[in-house]
Design an enzyme around this catalytic site. Structure first.
Site, mmCIF file in Angstrom:
data_model
loop_
_atom_site.group_PDB
_atom_site.id
_atom_site.type_symbol
_atom_site.label_atom_id
_atom_site.label_comp_id
_atom_site.label_asym_id
_atom_site.label_seq_id
_atom_site.Cartn_x
_atom_site.Cartn_y
_atom_site.Cartn_z
ATOM 1 N N TYR A 130 0.842 -1.196 0.000
ATOM 2 C CA TYR A 130 0.000 0.000 0.000
ATOM 3 C C TYR A 130 0.877 1.245 0.000
ATOM 4 O O TYR A 130 1.912 1.301 0.671
ATOM 5 C CB TYR A 130 -0.891 0.024 1.248
ATOM 6 N N ILE A 184 10.360 -2.548 1.783
ATOM 7 C CA ILE A 184 11.411 -2.441 0.777
ATOM 8 C C ILE A 184 10.954 -3.158 -0.485
ATOM 9 O O ILE A 184 10.463 -4.289 -0.413
ATOM 10 C CB ILE A 184 12.721 -3.096 1.273
ATOM 11 N N GLY A 185 11.090 -2.496 -1.603
ATOM 12 C CA GLY A 185 10.780 -3.124 -2.890
ATOM 13 C C GLY A 185 11.666 -2.512 -3.956
ATOM 14 O O GLY A 185 11.631 -1.292 -4.157
ATOM 15 N N PHE A 212 11.974 2.329 -0.886
ATOM 16 C CA PHE A 212 11.383 2.019 0.418
ATOM 17 C C PHE A 212 10.132 2.858 0.653
ATOM 18 O O PHE A 212 9.901 3.884 -0.005
ATOM 19 C CB PHE A 212 12.395 2.291 1.540
ATOM 20 N N SER A 213 9.325 2.420 1.601
ATOM 21 C CA SER A 213 8.241 3.243 2.128
ATOM 22 C C SER A 213 8.302 3.163 3.650
ATOM 23 O O SER A 213 8.607 2.109 4.216
ATOM 24 C CB SER A 213 6.879 2.781 1.609
ATOM 25 N N CYS A 227 2.737 -7.294 1.714
ATOM 26 C CA CYS A 227 3.960 -8.042 1.386
ATOM 27 C C CYS A 227 3.789 -9.542 1.588
ATOM 28 O O CYS A 227 4.767 -10.268 1.784
ATOM 29 C CB CYS A 227 5.140 -7.518 2.207
#
Length: 217
Positions: free
Chosen positions: A79, A146-147, A159-160, A176
């Protein structure tokens, strides 16, 4: 060892359209690969949306109440929305070490170090990518995701970090792919940090992050 210039630091005000951000990242990555642009760290917020990574399981999209985008990054459903600091990190790993695992670990460490400067004890979790801490009930909870994607050794996405998002928005997905742990935020932890505070902490922790990426001649 080659000393590399510090990446451009850019903060976008307001909410940035997700599709426009993806297009911008792709354009920047192509320009970097061609030698026509430098590295960049881009901090922003998005309107409410869900993103699907390359390993996303449709069964984990529980309630598509917000637009769903194919992100092209690794990972599953995530999200993004107001109150969440998103960092798109575009570095050239041909110059900083062609080791994606080391890059992801350094990226996690950067966010963990920044949270430490804000008084939050965060950590990695074995077998689970992301940033973890203990929530107000003492449960292990995810405060950051982290993506990443690496294209021709240029990094995309990043990152978020949950600052003040509406945590109910996460219930439309299995974040995730991990259903057994809750999601938390700085606000939910009672931490009064603002976006300016978060950005300052990230800037202060940036040199240590870059130092972990070994420059190559």
């Amino acid at each position: 060892m080659t000393m590399l210039p510090t990446p451009e630091w850019h903060v976008s005000p307001g909410l940035t359209d997700y599709a426009a951000a993806l297009a911008d990242m792709e354009e920047r990555a192509a320009a970097m690969h061609a030698g026509n642009a430098g590295e960049r760290i881009w901090l922003l917020e998005h309107p409410p949306l869900y993103t699907a990574g390359t390993s996303a399981d449709p069964a984990e999209l529980l309630d598509p109440r917000f637009p769903v985008f194919d992100a092209g990054r690794g990972g599953r459903y995530t999200y993004h929305g107001p109150g969440q600091r998103v960092g798109y990190v575009q570095l050239d790993l041909t110059r900083r070490g062609r080791d994606v695992r080391a890059y992801v670990s350094a990226l996690e460490g950067w966010v963990i170090d920044a949270l430490g400067l804000l008084g939050v004890e965060a950590r990695r979790a074995e077998g689970r990518i992301g940033i973890w801490t203990d929530d107000e009930h003492g449960r292990e909870a995810k405060i950051g995701a982290i993506g990443v994607r690496v294209k021709r050794w240029i990094t995309l996405h990043g990152f978020s970090l949950n600052v003040t998002p509406d945590l109910a928005h996460f219930t439309g997905i299995v974040p995730c792919g991990i259903a057994e742990f809750p999601v938390t935020s700085l606000a939910a932890l009672g931490n009064p940090a603002t976006f300016a505070d978060v950005d300052r902490a990230l800037a202060d922790a940036l040199p240590a992050f870059l130092d972990k990426l070994r420059a190559s001649d």
